[in-house]
Design an enzyme around this catalytic site. Structure first.
Site, PDB file in Angstrom:
ATOM      1  N   HIS A   1      -5.845   5.798 -28.539  1.00 46.91           N
ATOM      2  CA  HIS A   1      -6.705   6.948 -28.864  1.00 46.91           C
ATOM      3  C   HIS A   1      -8.033   6.923 -28.122  1.00 46.91           C
ATOM      4  O   HIS A   1      -8.983   7.589 -28.525  1.00 46.91           O
ATOM      5  CB  HIS A   1      -6.926   7.020 -30.388  1.00 46.91           C
ATOM      6  CG  HIS A   1      -5.682   7.368 -31.158  1.00 46.91           C
ATOM      7  ND1 HIS A   1      -5.566   7.272 -32.520  1.00 46.91           N
ATOM      8  CD2 HIS A   1      -4.477   7.821 -30.722  1.00 46.91           C
ATOM      9  CE1 HIS A   1      -4.357   7.648 -32.893  1.00 46.91           C
ATOM     10  NE2 HIS A   1      -3.668   7.981 -31.816  1.00 46.91           N
TER      11      HIS A   1
ATOM     12  N   GLY B   1      -3.142  -2.495 -41.014  1.00 44.63           N
ATOM     13  CA  GLY B   1      -4.294  -1.646 -41.332  1.00 44.63           C
ATOM     14  C   GLY B   1      -4.174  -0.225 -40.844  1.00 44.63           C
ATOM     15  O   GLY B   1      -5.165   0.390 -40.474  1.00 44.63           O
TER      16      GLY B   1
ATOM     17  N   ASN C   1      -7.512   2.307 -32.807  1.00 43.02           N
ATOM     18  CA  ASN C   1      -8.962   2.274 -33.010  1.00 43.02           C
ATOM     19  C   ASN C   1      -9.699   2.531 -31.701  1.00 43.02           C
ATOM     20  O   ASN C   1      -9.267   2.085 -30.646  1.00 43.02           O
ATOM     21  CB  ASN C   1      -9.390   0.915 -33.593  1.00 43.02           C
ATOM     22  CG  ASN C   1      -8.754   0.682 -34.951  1.00 43.02           C
ATOM     23  OD1 ASN C   1      -8.273   1.632 -35.566  1.00 43.02           O
ATOM     24  ND2 ASN C   1      -8.739  -0.549 -35.405  1.00 43.02           N
TER      25      ASN C   1
HETATM   26  P1  OAD Z   1      -6.410   5.550 -41.824  1.00 45.33           P
HETATM   27  O1  OAD Z   1      -7.802   5.756 -42.294  1.00 45.33           O
HETATM   28  O2  OAD Z   1      -5.443   6.678 -41.931  1.00 45.33           O
HETATM   29  O3  OAD Z   1      -5.725   4.341 -42.636  1.00 45.33           O
HETATM   30  C1  OAD Z   1      -6.342   3.099 -42.776  1.00 45.33           C
HETATM   31  C2  OAD Z   1      -5.341   2.164 -43.440  1.00 45.33           C
HETATM   32  O4  OAD Z   1      -5.967   0.890 -43.509  1.00 45.33           O
HETATM   33  C3  OAD Z   1      -4.950   2.561 -44.858  1.00 45.33           C
HETATM   34  O5  OAD Z   1      -3.530   2.481 -44.964  1.00 45.33           O
HETATM   35  C4  OAD Z   1      -5.618   1.488 -45.733  1.00 45.33           C
HETATM   36  O6  OAD Z   1      -4.820   1.147 -46.861  1.00 45.33           O
HETATM   37  C5  OAD Z   1      -5.709   0.321 -44.780  1.00 45.33           C
HETATM   38  N1  OAD Z   1      -6.818  -0.610 -45.032  1.00 45.33           N
HETATM   39  C6  OAD Z   1      -8.068  -0.343 -45.429  1.00 45.33           C
HETATM   40  N2  OAD Z   1      -8.810  -1.464 -45.455  1.00 45.33           N
HETATM   41  C7  OAD Z   1      -7.991  -2.479 -45.063  1.00 45.33           C
HETATM   42  C8  OAD Z   1      -8.157  -3.892 -44.857  1.00 45.33           C
HETATM   43  N3  OAD Z   1      -9.328  -4.501 -45.059  1.00 45.33           N
HETATM   44  N4  OAD Z   1      -7.091  -4.602 -44.446  1.00 45.33           N
HETATM   45  C9  OAD Z   1      -5.903  -4.010 -44.227  1.00 45.33           C
HETATM   46  N5  OAD Z   1      -5.683  -2.692 -44.387  1.00 45.33           N
HETATM   47  C10 OAD Z   1      -6.710  -1.935 -44.790  1.00 45.33           C
HETATM   48  O7  OAD Z   1      -6.502   4.981 -40.344  1.00 45.33           O
HETATM   49  P2  OAD Z   1      -5.418   4.932 -39.184  1.00 45.33           P
HETATM   50  O8  OAD Z   1      -4.051   4.652 -39.722  1.00 45.33           O
HETATM   51  O9  OAD Z   1      -5.961   4.052 -38.139  1.00 45.33           O
HETATM   52  O10 OAD Z   1      -6.500   9.410 -34.759  1.00 45.33           O
HETATM   53  O11 OAD Z   1      -5.452   6.419 -38.672  1.00 45.33           O
HETATM   54  C11 OAD Z   1      -4.695   6.721 -37.538  1.00 45.33           C
HETATM   55  C12 OAD Z   1      -5.319   7.807 -36.779  1.00 45.33           C
HETATM   56  O12 OAD Z   1      -5.549   8.925 -37.656  1.00 45.33           O
HETATM   57  C13 OAD Z   1      -6.696   7.529 -36.237  1.00 45.33           C
HETATM   58  O13 OAD Z   1      -6.684   6.767 -35.048  1.00 45.33           O
HETATM   59  C14 OAD Z   1      -7.165   8.930 -35.948  1.00 45.33           C
HETATM   60  C15 OAD Z   1      -6.630   9.690 -37.147  1.00 45.33           C
HETATM   61  O14 OAD Z   1      -6.068  10.887 -36.863  1.00 45.33           O
HETATM   62  C16 OAD Z   1      -7.166  10.230 -33.924  1.00 45.33           C
HETATM   63  O15 OAD Z   1      -8.347  10.464 -34.060  1.00 45.33           O
HETATM   64  C17 OAD Z   1      -6.330  10.786 -32.828  1.00 45.33           C
END
Ligand code: OAD
Length: 266
Positions: A140, A208, A123
């Site tokens: 990131h 998350g 994040n």
């Molecule tokens: P995503 O948007 O891909 O995934 C968010 C995850 O959080 C999903 O698996 C949801 O199921 C979960 N989720 C949503 N609400 C939740 C809650 N209240 N409690 C627990 N889990 C929850 O986000 P990231 O995995 O962070 O990189 O994405 C990784 C990277 O993809 C980002 O940092 C960005 C993007 O490419 C760059 O910009 C380099």
């Protein structure tokens, strides 16, 4: 009571492991809570309950027509720097308006209770530090920092209302957010520290994050391959779920405080 509101039950082995009363049979690295090494990898889901949309849900309104790659890549910035600057200015304002949630605070609390705790986050919102976490690796970058796209100098102030992308006071290059875009390398020191922490920890939490973006997603596997216990907390199953030792599905802002309470009787 609906299924998603049921209190989570944590297996007693996990509670004992986190209390330090159950040496982890995979590694036997620690013998007490004082020597327990934890790593938590967090993603956008952790900030969802603060009111920030997850990365893949962030594009709403004006931004709905774009894919993440169209707004977060060096090519996109070269093509239309003003569009990308405006997207990040909009996100920066959204981040300024929010506060950490119970999940961020529970992680800050966890850090105080074990001898080594590394928080690795994808994040860019800075909410972990705001909640009191200290040992944070921002893989990131951070959306509140702005730097020159040419000479890398950080900018303390800039004019958001100039009608064009603000320029570096030193070299005249275009300013950009200090975040990692698709196709860019992660900050080397932060990544190396994260890999080392993952390879040597006793327990690895993946919280998350959709677990689809490398190299962050590979950290859980590196930890697992070295014998760590992998615990997933996510709103829904992910590609990591079948490989995790424990998977809890629900909101991190609810599950994390419950876990801290269950382990340390708070
Ligand atoms: P995503 O948007 O891909 O995934 C968010 C995850 O959080 C999903 O698996 C949801 O199921 C979960 N989720 C949503 N609400 C939740 C809650 N209240 N409690 C627990 N889990 C929850 O986000 P990231 O995995 O962070 O990189 O994405 C990784 C990277 O993809 C980002 O940092 C960005 C993007 O490419 C760059 O910009 C380099």
């Amino acid at each position: 009571m609906p299924a998603d509101q049921r209190p989570v039950t944590f297996p007693s082995e996990l509670i004992s492991l986190l209390r330090g009363t159950l040496p982890h049979s995979g590694t036997l690295r620690h013998h007490s809570a004082q020597a327990l090494k934890l790593v938590a990898l967090t993603g956008a889901g952790v900030s969802q309950e603060s009111g920030l949309r997850t990365f893949r849900d962030a594009q709403v309104g004006l931004w709905a027509q774009y894919k993440p790659e169209d707004l977060a890549s060096p090519q996109a910035f070269r093509r239309d720097p003003k569009l990308i600057w405006d997207w990040y200015a909009w996100r920066r304002e959204a981040v300024k308006a929010v506060r950490p949630n119970a999940g961020h605070y529970a992680l800050a609390d966890l850090e105080k209770r074990v001898s080594e705790f590394t928080l690795v986050t994808q994040n860019v919102d800075g909410l972990h530090r705001m909640a009191g976490s200290n040992n944070v690796l921002e893989l990131h970058g951070n959306i509140q920092r702005v730097r020159c796209s040419e000479c890398y100098t950080f900018a303390e102030t800039w004019d958001d209302d100039a009608g064009s992308v603000p320029l570096c006071k030193l070299c005249g290059g275009l300013l950009r957010p200090d975040v990692v875009w698709f196709g860019e390398a992660l900050p080397r020191e932060q990544l190396e520290a994260a890999v080392e922490a993952a390879r040597t920890c006793d327990v690895f939490f993946s919280i998350g994050t959709s677990g689809v973006v490398q190299p962050a997603a590979s950290l859980a596997h590196a930890a697992r391959n070295r014998g760590a216990v992998v615990v997933e907390i996510n709103a829904e199953p992910t590609p990591l779920t079948p490989k995790a030792n424990y998977a809890f599905h629900g909101k991190s802002g609810e599950i994390l405080p419950e876990l801290v309470k269950a382990v340390w009787n708070l």
